[in-house]
Design an enzyme around this catalytic site. Structure first.
Site, PDB file in Angstrom:
ATOM      1  CB  CYS A  14      -0.932  -0.001   1.210  1.00  0.00           C
ATOM      2  SG  CYS A  14      -2.348  -1.117   1.052  1.00  0.00           S
ATOM      3  CG  ASP A  18      10.463  -9.273  -6.295  1.00  0.00           C
ATOM      4  OD1 ASP A  18       9.386  -9.808  -5.988  1.00  0.00           O
ATOM      5  OD2 ASP A  18      11.459  -9.239  -5.532  1.00  0.00           O
ATOM      6  CG  ASN A  37       4.152 -17.574  -3.555  1.00  0.00           C
ATOM      7  OD1 ASN A  37       4.034 -18.664  -4.098  1.00  0.00           O
ATOM      8  ND2 ASN A  37       5.187 -16.781  -3.759  1.00  0.00           N
ATOM      9  CG  HIS A  66       2.302 -10.170  -4.186  1.00  0.00           C
ATOM     10  ND1 HIS A  66       1.901 -10.217  -2.875  1.00  0.00           N
ATOM     11  CD2 HIS A  66       3.321 -11.056  -4.311  1.00  0.00           C
ATOM     12  CE1 HIS A  66       2.660 -11.087  -2.217  1.00  0.00           C
ATOM     13  NE2 HIS A  66       3.525 -11.616  -3.068  1.00  0.00           N
ATOM     14  CG  HIS A  68       5.722 -13.365  -7.712  1.00  0.00           C
ATOM     15  ND1 HIS A  68       6.866 -12.877  -7.122  1.00  0.00           N
ATOM     16  CD2 HIS A  68       4.898 -13.707  -6.690  1.00  0.00           C
ATOM     17  CE1 HIS A  68       6.748 -12.935  -5.800  1.00  0.00           C
ATOM     18  NE2 HIS A  68       5.563 -13.437  -5.509  1.00  0.00           N
TER      19      HIS A  68
HETATM   20  P1  AMP Z   1       5.755 -13.393  -1.783  1.00  0.00           P
HETATM   21  O1  AMP Z   1       6.889 -14.125  -1.127  1.00  0.00           O
HETATM   22  O2  AMP Z   1       5.031 -14.174  -2.813  1.00  0.00           O
HETATM   23  O3  AMP Z   1       4.836 -12.779  -0.741  1.00  0.00           O
HETATM   24  O4  AMP Z   1       6.427 -12.205  -2.607  1.00  0.00           O
HETATM   25  C1  AMP Z   1       6.756 -10.986  -2.048  1.00  0.00           C
HETATM   26  C2  AMP Z   1       7.760 -10.363  -2.978  1.00  0.00           C
HETATM   27  O5  AMP Z   1       7.845  -8.988  -2.671  1.00  0.00           O
HETATM   28  C3  AMP Z   1       9.175 -10.939  -2.846  1.00  0.00           C
HETATM   29  O6  AMP Z   1       9.575 -11.478  -4.105  1.00  0.00           O
HETATM   30  C4  AMP Z   1      10.006  -9.719  -2.444  1.00  0.00           C
HETATM   31  O7  AMP Z   1      11.280  -9.715  -3.051  1.00  0.00           O
HETATM   32  C5  AMP Z   1       9.161  -8.571  -2.923  1.00  0.00           C
HETATM   33  N1  AMP Z   1       9.352  -7.311  -2.215  1.00  0.00           N
HETATM   34  C6  AMP Z   1       9.338  -7.099  -0.888  1.00  0.00           C
HETATM   35  N2  AMP Z   1       9.526  -5.795  -0.612  1.00  0.00           N
HETATM   36  C7  AMP Z   1       9.651  -5.163  -1.807  1.00  0.00           C
HETATM   37  C8  AMP Z   1       9.862  -3.809  -2.208  1.00  0.00           C
HETATM   38  N3  AMP Z   1       9.996  -2.809  -1.305  1.00  0.00           N
HETATM   39  N4  AMP Z   1       9.957  -3.538  -3.530  1.00  0.00           N
HETATM   40  C9  AMP Z   1       9.839  -4.515  -4.440  1.00  0.00           C
HETATM   41  N5  AMP Z   1       9.619  -5.794  -4.141  1.00  0.00           N
HETATM   42  C10 AMP Z   1       9.537  -6.130  -2.847  1.00  0.00           C
HETATM   43 ZN    ZN Z   2      -1.810  -3.303   1.229  1.00  0.00          ZN
END
Ligand code: AMP
Ligand code: ZN
Length: 112
Positions: free
Chosen positions: A6, A29, A85, A98, A100
């Site tokens: 957010c 990412d 996920n 989200h 990917h």
């Molecule tokens: P998940 O593990 O499926 O919840 O994916 C979360 C993803 O968010 C991971 O691949 C992280 O590398 C990515 N992530 C976390 N913080 C940030 C950020 N500030 N900017 C970009 N990606 C992020």
């Molecule tokens: Zn949010």
């Protein structure tokens, strides 16, 4: 709301934006697991796939309508993989829905 995604939508945390419109936001990412690794998120705080309902599924529909364009603009040419996920067994680490987009190279056959 103490949600990192957010905050990214609001610009309170910097990100490398790929695409944005009134409903969704896409950005690179921070810890890429492929040459192209983009996250696509709804601008509404939906915690995960488990939080998708008839009331908010327009966001999901819109995300999937835009994924081909976002994937192309992010540099994929030979296809891509889309993953969401959901929950601890899937190692979801950010509790804002989200998707990917992974690509830009040949991906392993099984890993997500
Ligand atoms: P998940 O593990 O499926 O919840 O994916 C979360 C993803 O968010 C991971 O691949 C992280 O590398 C990515 N992530 C976390 N913080 C940030 C950020 N500030 N900017 C970009 N990606 C992020
Ligand atoms: Zn949010």
């Amino acid at each position: 709301m103490d949600c990192i995604f957010c905050k990214i939508i609001k610009g309170e945390i910097p990100s490398k934006k790929v695409y944005e419109d009134e409903m969704i936001f896409a950005f690179h990412d921070i810890n890429p697991e492929a040459k192209v690794h983009v996250l696509v998120i709804p601008k509404a705080h939906i915690p995960s796939m488990d939080g998708v309902t008839e009331e908010n599924s327009d966001y999901v529909r819109h995300i999937f309508e835009k994924i081909p364009q976002i994937a192309r603009e992010a540099g994929t040419t030979g296809g891509y993989r889309v993953i969401s996920n959901c929950g601890p067994d899937a190692a979801q680490s950010v509790p804002h829905l989200h998707f990917h987009i992974l690509g830009g190279e040949e991906l392993p056959a099984h890993i997500v």
